[in-house]
Design an enzyme around this catalytic site. Structure first.
Site, mmCIF file in Angstrom:
data_model
loop_
_atom_site.group_PDB
_atom_site.id
_atom_site.type_symbol
_atom_site.label_atom_id
_atom_site.label_comp_id
_atom_site.label_asym_id
_atom_site.label_seq_id
_atom_site.Cartn_x
_atom_site.Cartn_y
_atom_site.Cartn_z
ATOM 1 N N LYS A 76 27.550 97.568 99.370
ATOM 2 C CA LYS A 76 27.215 98.950 99.778
ATOM 3 C C LYS A 76 25.724 99.107 100.038
ATOM 4 C CE LYS A 76 29.547 100.386 96.034
ATOM 5 N NZ LYS A 76 29.983 101.320 94.985
ATOM 6 N N ARG A 86 23.563 82.439 90.574
ATOM 7 C CA ARG A 86 23.521 81.556 91.753
ATOM 8 C C ARG A 86 23.218 82.413 92.972
ATOM 9 N NH1 ARG A 86 27.841 76.961 93.388
ATOM 10 N NH2 ARG A 86 26.661 75.967 91.717
ATOM 11 N N HIS A 140 19.011 73.079 90.792
ATOM 12 C CA HIS A 140 20.252 73.390 90.058
ATOM 13 C C HIS A 140 20.086 72.678 88.703
ATOM 14 C CE1 HIS A 140 24.314 74.118 89.033
ATOM 15 N NE2 HIS A 140 24.937 73.696 90.121
ATOM 16 N N ARG A 178 32.946 74.616 89.649
ATOM 17 C CA ARG A 178 32.549 73.964 88.398
ATOM 18 C C ARG A 178 31.512 74.750 87.599
ATOM 19 N NH1 ARG A 178 34.668 70.574 91.677
ATOM 20 N NH2 ARG A 178 33.536 71.872 93.120
ATOM 21 N N THR A 179 30.455 75.188 88.238
ATOM 22 C CA THR A 179 29.363 75.795 87.466
ATOM 23 C C THR A 179 29.838 77.090 86.804
ATOM 24 O OG1 THR A 179 27.877 74.876 89.122
ATOM 25 C CG2 THR A 179 26.933 76.458 87.577
#
Ligand code: CP
Length: 308
Positions: free
Chosen positions: A84, A105, A133, A55-56
């Site tokens: 890496k 995020r 959030h 969703r976000t």
């Protein structure tokens, strides 16, 4: 009114006032206007996701597309040079060169704030560890406002994993701009973290309960969350609480007529699919409100003198 979001970081919902939030809601109400479909032309949004999201990430991407802008980024660290061995600082500073704002995020607390300090472009916290959030809380508050016409004087039950659910903390901080009574309902092992509880008690009327059935008849809103399995430091702790709460259909015989059930999603076992067709279920509509709020937020971050 001066646009309080212009060129701003969105790290914590605590950085915004009730007036700011209500201005955002007003713009969300109007954002579908055709005149805005080219508003973010030539703007590039960086989607920097070190943890999974449906969703976000996709609502930001969809919002950006609807406003004429574009997105670049990655949705898992394994497809970036993190794989890496590149450090977080260098990844963020690199993205900062390519984009006009970053949506980030990360699994660790504090990373969104760190990013906002090293990037010169606005950073939007799309979920930082167990911490916050903020854009989820903006859309949660907007959903309550749209569905019930107010956020003041409501009885709001927050039910589930209150210990590790970051959306819960942002929602509580956001609610502290209003004056609801908040019922925190959870198994003992999943109660709100004590530092946040004492902070929130200073701003909100709070009751704590173990069983939803004890308070459900008073509630205007049930906001439930899944158990955040990935955040438990000890899998045995998770095994002790797994499946320990859910909204049984039988509980809904004793509710207010206009009760709404919200969930940030994804869900696990706490809302059985049989509830989806009840009049109380608003968690899919909540997703639609999410695109409106994130569209309004992007528009305001990028536009010094908005149309609304
Ligand atoms: N509510 C929320 O953050 O959902 P996603 O994890 O799918 O983005």
């Amino acid at each position: 009114m001066t646009n309080p979001f212009y060129n701003k970081n969105v790290v914590s919902i605590r950085d915004f006032t009730r007036n700011d939030l209500e201005y955002l809601f007003h713009v969300a109400d109007n954002i579908n206007s055709n005149s805005l479909c080219e508003a973010l032309r030539n703007k590039i949004l960086g989607l920097v996701f070190f943890e999974p999201s449906t969703r976000t990430r996709l609502s930001f991407e969809s919002a950006m597309n609807s406003l004429g802008g574009t997105c670049i980024g990655f949705s898992e660290s394994s497809s970036s040079s993190t794989e890496k061995g590149e450090n977080l600082n260098d990844t963020l500073v690199t993205m900062n060169q390519y984009v006009d704002a970053l949506v980030l995020r990360h699994q660790k607390d504090g990373v969104a704030r760190f990013a906002s300090e090293i990037c010169t472009k606005p950073v939007i916290n799309a979920g930082s560890g167990t911490e916050e959030h903020p854009t989820q809380a903006m859309l949660d508050l907007y959903t309550i406002f749209k569905e019930l016409g107010t956020i003041d004087n409501l009885n709001i039950g927050i039910f589930g994993d209150l210990k590790y659910g970051r959306t819960v903390y942002s929602l509580l901080y956001g609610l502290s701009n209003y004056n609801p009574t908040v019922y925190l309902i959870s198994p003992d092992l999943l109660q709100l973290r004590s530092d946040a509880l004492s902070d929130i008690r200073e701003k909100l009327s709070i009751e704590q309960h173990s069983n939803l059935s004890d308070v459900i008849s008073k509630l205007d809103v049930i906001y439930t969350t899944r158990i955040q399995k990935e955040r438990f430091p000890d899998i045995q702790e998770y095994e002790r609480v797994k499946g320990s709460y859910r909204i049984d259909e039988s509980l809904l015989k004793n509710t207010k007529d206009n009760l709404i059930i919200l969930h940030p999603m994804p869900r696990s076992e706490e809302i059985p699919p049989s509830l989806d067709t009840t009049k109380y279920a608003k968690y899919f509509k909540q997703i639609r409100y999410g695109k409106l709020i994130r569209s309004a937020l992007l528009y305001l971050i990028f536009t010094e003198h908005p149309e609304y």
